[in-house]
Design an enzyme around this catalytic site. Structure first.
Site, mmCIF file in Angstrom:
data_model
loop_
_atom_site.group_PDB
_atom_site.id
_atom_site.type_symbol
_atom_site.label_atom_id
_atom_site.label_comp_id
_atom_site.label_asym_id
_atom_site.label_seq_id
_atom_site.Cartn_x
_atom_site.Cartn_y
_atom_site.Cartn_z
ATOM 1 N N HIS A 155 0.838 -1.212 0.000
ATOM 2 C CA HIS A 155 0.000 0.000 0.000
ATOM 3 C C HIS A 155 0.870 1.258 0.000
ATOM 4 C CE1 HIS A 155 -3.250 -2.773 1.320
ATOM 5 N NE2 HIS A 155 -2.268 -3.288 2.054
ATOM 6 N N SER A 276 15.081 21.417 -16.796
ATOM 7 C CA SER A 276 13.889 22.188 -17.089
ATOM 8 C C SER A 276 14.324 23.485 -17.750
ATOM 9 C CB SER A 276 13.135 22.482 -15.790
ATOM 10 O OG SER A 276 12.353 23.647 -15.932
ATOM 11 N N LYS A 282 16.315 21.815 -11.660
ATOM 12 C CA LYS A 282 15.677 20.515 -11.889
ATOM 13 C C LYS A 282 16.546 19.505 -12.612
ATOM 14 C CE LYS A 282 11.327 20.272 -12.305
ATOM 15 N NZ LYS A 282 10.352 19.408 -11.657
ATOM 16 N N GLU A 289 10.093 8.382 -17.266
ATOM 17 C CA GLU A 289 8.738 8.847 -17.587
ATOM 18 C C GLU A 289 8.326 8.400 -18.984
ATOM 19 O OE1 GLU A 289 8.107 13.027 -15.431
ATOM 20 O OE2 GLU A 289 9.985 12.866 -16.515
ATOM 21 N N GLN A 321 -4.588 -5.686 -43.323
ATOM 22 C CA GLN A 321 -3.479 -4.767 -43.590
ATOM 23 C C GLN A 321 -3.262 -3.853 -42.374
ATOM 24 O OE1 GLN A 321 -2.700 -3.257 -47.660
ATOM 25 N NE2 GLN A 321 -3.226 -1.259 -46.821
HETATM 26 N N1 ARG Z 1 -0.867 -5.261 -48.452
HETATM 27 C C1 ARG Z 1 -1.746 -6.339 -48.198
HETATM 28 C C2 ARG Z 1 -1.850 -6.615 -46.688
HETATM 29 O O1 ARG Z 1 -1.058 -6.152 -45.951
HETATM 30 C C3 ARG Z 1 -1.256 -7.586 -48.875
HETATM 31 C C4 ARG Z 1 -2.305 -8.594 -49.121
HETATM 32 C C5 ARG Z 1 -3.282 -8.071 -50.146
HETATM 33 N N2 ARG Z 1 -4.179 -9.102 -50.550
HETATM 34 C C6 ARG Z 1 -5.272 -8.846 -51.248
HETATM 35 N N3 ARG Z 1 -6.015 -9.854 -51.537
HETATM 36 N N4 ARG Z 1 -5.616 -7.632 -51.563
HETATM 37 O O2 ARG Z 1 -2.755 -7.243 -46.222
#
Ligand code: ARG
Length: 466
Positions: A155, A276, A282, A289, A321
């Site tokens: 605590h 600072s 400081k 941090e 993606q």
């Molecule tokens: N740049 C795409 C990704 O990162 C690659 C795969 C794309 N595939 C597709 N069927 N459009 O996912």
């Protein structure tokens, strides 16, 4: 040339076209993309799809791209949709038609799944090296601190004295577990998606085991739908990193707290502090941090990843993606954090005198005092009550338990004797925690030796992957 323009009559909206590109960030995967392409080319040649001459020319083209890629300028391409498209374009530009043959029997869906696995695997290996250095620094500091003592808190109130080494080794335990989680994640991810095609498996007779071996994977993935669309390896990796970040953040918090004038246990190294612009006196704990702050980003990355995948129907969806950047962000952030933390641990100084003074006061021997009575047959609850009253008496008199005259003490605890006092010294209190995992100097010495052995084992494993 686009990879898929055949069935389209209209050009892409230019804003959409720019916006959907992943090349600005997945160019990081160029090494992985080239390695996976080499493995695929070899399999195509073995399957008779490429002649020996075509394979050789593909290999030399891929090597050339690799050479060029050492210069970041060569990765400028405003048209490449992603790293896969980039390599395909470059290869065709370098070697002509044979370049386009490389794409036979594969899909970007399996390519990105393979590249991202390779990237995570490489990042894990780098992080393990970094964690090895951090652990080494912590263990060295713990060894150097000998039998120096400090308060422990619950605590954030003074609780019982512990060895400084015991405190430092608490963090070593966390980092050992973090390292174990990464090793575990590495084992599970080390399957090769090549040969999965777009979704249902490739239609060419490619030797999947050979491609896997080529890339250092243990074996091919078992299911093409899963292999092209799951990202659990990435989620697991970043979740493991978020735990590592949480541990480092707690360490940073303690360094910040203990370096305050009020505690004064820790002297911040100037090399890891800043001043600072306003207050001349400081010295701020910026390194710590920022480490505490970076944890927020990595926890966010872990959350982004799990959220991106949670609603996706099988198999590949373009949403995936979006799983790349959180992986890059978490991996790069934590590699830097671990390295800064290791440097800080080696440089930070402890004020053992202040730690000792704090450990030697504030009734941190009260629990030992109660156990002294327990050893004389007093039930713990009653002993607790008696020492509690003695503490109250001392608070009024502004003294410590060991300053209390025996006759006063006996008014609360008639079982107490002259030897009571010898049980209250700092050494006596430390030594009585004489259990595996406890803070008695003998136990800590044992723990230190074991930590050294575990670090050596970890280094051995790292070596096997190098
Ligand atoms: N740049 C795409 C990704 O990162 C690659 C795969 C794309 N595939 C597709 N069927 N459009 O996912």
């Amino acid at each position: 040339m686009k990879m898929w323009a055949g069935r389209f009559r209209q050009p892409l909206n230019p804003e959409f076209e720019r916006w959907q590109r992943s090349f600005p960030f997945d160019r990081r995967l160029i090494e992985e993309e080239l390695a996976a392409s080499r493995a695929h080319a070899r399999a195509l040649a073995s399957a008779g799809v490429l002649s020996q001459a075509e394979m050789d020319s593909i290999f030399s083209g891929l090597d050339e791209i690799r050479q060029q890629a050492t210069n970041p300028e060569s990765l400028r391409d405003e048209e490449a949709e992603d790293v896969h498209h980039f390599v395909e374009k470059r290869l065709a530009a370098l070697i002509g038609e044979a370049g386009h043959k490389l794409h036979s029997g594969r899909s970007r869906n399996e390519q990105i799944a393979a590249d991202l696995r390779l990237y995570v695997r490489r990042s894990i290996d780098n992080l393990q090296r970094g964690l090895g250095e951090l652990l080494e620094a912590l263990i060295a500091r713990a060894e150097k601190s000998g039998v120096a003592a400090m308060p422990s808190y619950t605590h954030l109130q003074p609780a019982e004295p512990v060895l400084v080494a015991h405190w430092l080794l608490a963090y070593a335990e966390m980092f050992f577990r973090d390292s174990g989680r990464l090793a575990d994640c590495r084992k599970r991810l080390n399957r090769c998606p090549l040969g999965s095609g777009a979704v249902a498996g490739t239609t060419l007779p490619l030797d999947r085991a050979a491609m896997a071996a080529d890339l250092g994977f243990d074996q091919p993935t078992a299911n093409s739908l899963d292999a092209t669309s799951d990202r659990d390896f990435a989620i697991e990796f970043v979740q493991a990193l978020s735990l590592l970040a949480v541990h480092l953040s707690r360490f940073a918090e303690e360094m910040i707290l203990y370096s305050t004038r009020e505690f004064g246990f820790v002297r911040l190294p100037e090399a890891y502090s800043t001043g600072s612009s306003a207050m001349p006196q400081k010295q701020n704990p910026d390194a710590m941090e920022l480490i505490r702050g970076k944890a927020a980003r990595v926890i966010g990355d872990a959350t982004s990843l799990a959220t991106a995948v949670k609603g996706l129907p099988l198999a590949y969806n373009k949403d995936l993606q979006e799983t790349q950047e959180p992986v890059f962000s978490a991996a790069e952030t934590m590699q830097a954090v671990v390295s800064i933390a290791a440097g800080f641990v080696s440089a930070v100084e402890f004020d053992y005198d202040r730690m000792h003074a704090a450990a030697n006061s504030g009734f941190m021997n009260a629990m030992a005092a109660a156990h002294y009575l327990v050893a004389r047959g007093v039930p713990f609850r009653r002993a607790h009550e008696q020492i509690g009253k003695a503490v109250q008496w001392c608070l009024e008199k502004r003294c410590e338990l060991e300053d209390m005259p025996l006759d006063e003490l006996r008014r609360f605890a008639p079982e107490a004797d002259q030897d009571f006092y010898s049980h209250l010294t700092l050494d006596a209190v430390l030594s009585c925690h004489n259990v595996e995992g406890g803070t008695a100097p003998a136990c800590v010495r044992q723990a230190l030796a074991e930590a050294g052995e575990r670090l050596a084992a970890l280094r051995g494993e790292m070596h096997a992957h190098a």
